[in-house]
Write a protein that holds these residues in place. Structure first.
Motif, PDB file in Angstrom:
ATOM      1  N   SER A  47      -3.380  10.437  -2.777  1.00 51.85           N
ATOM      2  CA  SER A  47      -3.936   9.223  -2.163  1.00 51.85           C
ATOM      3  C   SER A  47      -5.285   8.854  -2.760  1.00 51.85           C
ATOM      4  O   SER A  47      -5.674   7.682  -2.771  1.00 51.85           O
TER       5      SER A  47
ATOM      6  N   ARG B 243      -7.468  -0.260  -4.883  1.00 46.61           N
ATOM      7  CA  ARG B 243      -7.067  -1.614  -4.508  1.00 46.61           C
ATOM      8  C   ARG B 243      -8.187  -2.576  -4.858  1.00 46.61           C
ATOM      9  O   ARG B 243      -9.326  -2.406  -4.436  1.00 46.61           O
TER      10      ARG B 243
ATOM     11  N   LEU C 250      -7.540   3.463  -1.189  1.00 45.79           N
ATOM     12  CA  LEU C 250      -6.921   3.196   0.102  1.00 45.79           C
ATOM     13  C   LEU C 250      -7.282   4.275   1.105  1.00 45.79           C
ATOM     14  O   LEU C 250      -7.373   4.039   2.289  1.00 45.79           O
TER      15      LEU C 250
ATOM     16  N   GLU D 244       0.817  -1.212   0.000  1.00 42.85           N
ATOM     17  CA  GLU D 244       0.000   0.000   0.000  1.00 42.85           C
ATOM     18  C   GLU D 244       0.851   1.263   0.000  1.00 42.85           C
ATOM     19  O   GLU D 244       0.528   2.243  -0.676  1.00 42.85           O
TER      20      GLU D 244
END
Length: 302
Positions: free
Chosen positions: A178, A183, A292, A168
């Motif tokens: 970010s 994912r 994430l 990650e």
């Protein structure tokens, strides 16, 4: 007389397909991927390229494959058929034990793909990095390569990690923000829904207008002074006009509920990274994918 004009948006096409933005796909073909998952990667890439609607004066795309080395499928081009043929003609070795060198792939994008000599137009690029694991390069190789790539003006990098073997932190290093980290649990999650979520910011739909008009007449003994337009005549007739307009920025084929206002589009990508946040619905527990981080919905209405 009251005239009401209703403008209904008709999906006309991909707004950014008319912009000189370059799209780069960086696809992991290391030994951990396997034949079945690579086949799903091929299908996913084919679908995205087809949906982008490449054109000579609009979006161009390039594709590279990487493991310990880089395999060039196509430099930046508007020829979607040649890209798709190149991706689908690659033979993945059934017993591959190839390593993963993500930093090397990012360096290749910077030095070879985003090069004016090889078709980069310098008007901005979106780089999609799809991997099922972490780089096996030493030290801060990925960090340095990622920072060098992102130092190019108007380049947005999106990282997509598949399976639980991903790192990650490395995905966060690769991505511009970010909110640009996704994912997936497996390659089976490279669905149409995920595809739409991924390319929504590149395919903000601009509406055409379908107009219908309704007219009714009324007589009043006094002159209207409301917020609508009023006109006084010798017979004291009140006239008001109102217009309501609704617009939609969802893709015509999208199953995703992400929507983006056309006012957020620009030929420059300097602020595009904020548009890549998944909608609130796509980050719900029922969705097969998530970012994430937990960015707020970037959906706007106009």
């Amino acid at each position: 007389t009251t005239t009401t004009t209703t403008t209904t948006p008709i999906i006309s096409g991909c707004f950014f397909s008319h912009q000189t933005i370059d799209v780069v796909f960086v696809l992991d073909i290391s030994g951990s991927v396997g034949v079945t998952n690579f086949n799903l990667t091929q299908a996913f890439t084919t679908r995205v390229v087809e949906m982008l609607g490449l054109s000579e004066n609009g979006l161009h795309a390039a594709v590279i494959l990487f493991n310990g080395e880089v395999t060039l499928v196509s430099y930046l081009t508007a020829d979607s058929s040649s890209i798709i043929d190149g991706v689908n003609s690659y033979f993945y070795p059934p017993n591959s034990t190839a390593s993963t060198a993500t930093g090397n792939a990012l360096d290749f994008v910077r030095t070879q793909i985003l090069s004016t000599a090889n078709g980069y137009r310098g008007q901005g690029a979106v780089v999609y990095v799809l991997t099922d694991g972490m780089s096996q390069e030493l030290g801060d190789t990925v960090d340095v390569a990622s920072n060098n790539l992102k130092s190019i003006g108007d380049v947005v990098v999106v990282s997509i990690g598949i399976t639980n073997a991903i790192d990650e932190n490395e995905l966060l290093v690769i991505a511009t923000a970010s909110s640009l980290v996704y994912r997936l649990q497996s390659y089976n999650d490279l669905t149409l829904q995920f595809t739409n979520t991924l390319i929504d910011p590149l395919c903000i739909v601009y509406p055409s207008s379908s107009t219908s008009t309704t007219t009714s007449s009324s007589t009043s003994s006094s002159i209207s002074t409301s917020t609508s337009t009023s006109t006084s005549t010798s017979t004291s007739t009140s006239t008001s006009s109102s217009t309501s307009t609704s617009s939609s920025s969802s893709l015509s084929s999208a199953s995703s509920s992400s929507s983006f206002s056309s006012t957020s589009t620009s030929s420059s990508l300097s602020s595009l990274s904020t548009s890549f946040s998944p909608s609130s619905s796509s980050s719900s527990s029922s969705s097969p994918f998530k970012a994430l981080s937990s960015p707020a919905s970037s959906s706007t209405s106009s």
